[in-house]
Design an enzyme around this catalytic site. Structure first.
Site, short mmCIF file in Angstrom:
data_model
loop_
_atom_site.label_atom_id
_atom_site.label_comp_id
_atom_site.label_asym_id
_atom_site.label_seq_id
_atom_site.Cartn_x
_atom_site.Cartn_y
_atom_site.Cartn_z
CB ILE A 61 161.08 50.26 44.32
CG1 ILE A 61 160.16 50.72 45.58
CG2 ILE A 61 161.69 51.49 43.95
CD1 ILE A 61 161.01 51.08 46.77
CB SER A 62 155.31 51.31 43.37
OG SER A 62 155.08 50.18 42.69
CD GLN A 63 154.09 58.34 42.15
OE1 GLN A 63 153.24 57.83 41.74
NE2 GLN A 63 153.94 59.84 41.87
#
Ligand code: SAM
Length: 216
Positions: A61-63
């Site tokens: 899951i992206s930043q």
């Protein structure tokens, strides 16, 4: 008990607003969607930290800031139909669903797609459709899309995605090599591709016919 609400508020004020994403509708969506619900149990206490997290199948899951920046660049309206490539956890799809009319999101890993679909259903998102397959080909039958977001890195803009983008539509995508890329904002004007680099970034690869070949 972890105080997720306070951690979420800190994420919004320090990581997102503090770095310049301040559009009120976007901020409201990040305050509303609980990121920890999309994160596997063992990493949940890190849900609001300033970095990507593993979600299984070797994916992330992206930043939070990157999710916010990409969302902000799309200038979403309540009338937009959005295509997301790379459902992953489903968190970005939930944010999009708060801001647009309809969201189609495609994931190549069935297990991730099914997990995201279940969470989005539990949270009662009725305007998101999770699809399994090679997102580099888009989904012509639901096009045109006013906005397209690609959350994995590509060697270039997949041609089918540009074709399925509406006139004056916006597309955001990380483009570059396998280990570092530029986040690029594309706009379709009179059928032409107007491209603007935004910042450097690092994403997992987009694997498919119009992305990187092979597997991850
Ligand atoms: N948007 C996601 C979220 O909110 O959790 C994060 C996405 S993760 C950085 C990138 C995702 O793209 C991975 O789940 C990966 O499996 C997926 N992906 C890679 N190539 C793809 C393709 N051709 N079609 C669909 N999904 C793809």
């Amino acid at each position: 008990m972890t105080d997720f609400k306070s951690l979420q508020e800190e994420m919004v004020t320090q990581q997102i607003m503090g770095r310049g994403v301040v559009t009120p509708r976007v901020i409201e969506a990040f305050r509303k969607v609980s990121r920890h619900l999309f994160i596997p149990e063992q990493f949940r206490s890190h849900a609001y930290n300033d970095h990507p997290l593993p979600i299984g199948e070797g994916q992330t899951i992206s930043q939070p800031y990157m999710v916010a920046l990409m969302t902000d660049l799309l200038d979403l309206t309540e009338e937009d139909k959005v295509l997301e490539i790379g459902t992953g956890s489903g968190y970005q799809a939930a944010i999009l669903a708060e801001l647009a009319k309809e969201v189609y999101t495609i994931e190549r890993h069935r297990a991730l797609a099914e997990r995201a679909k279940r969470i989005l259903q539990e949270l009662d998102y009725k305007n998101v459709k999770v699809l399994v397959g090679d997102g580099t080909k888009g989904r012509k039958e639901f096009s045109p899309y006013q906005k397209i977001i690609v959350t994995a890195s590509a060697p270039g803009v997949p041609q089918p995605l540009f074709e399925q983008l509406d006139e004056m539509g916006k597309l955001v995508i990380p483009v570059g090599g396998r280990w570092s890329q530029d986040l690029v904002l594309i706009q379709k004007k009179k059928g032409e591709m107007i491209s603007k680099p935004v910042c450097g970034c690092v994403f997992v690869p987009l694997i498919g016919e119009y992305g990187y070949g092979g597997s991850d």
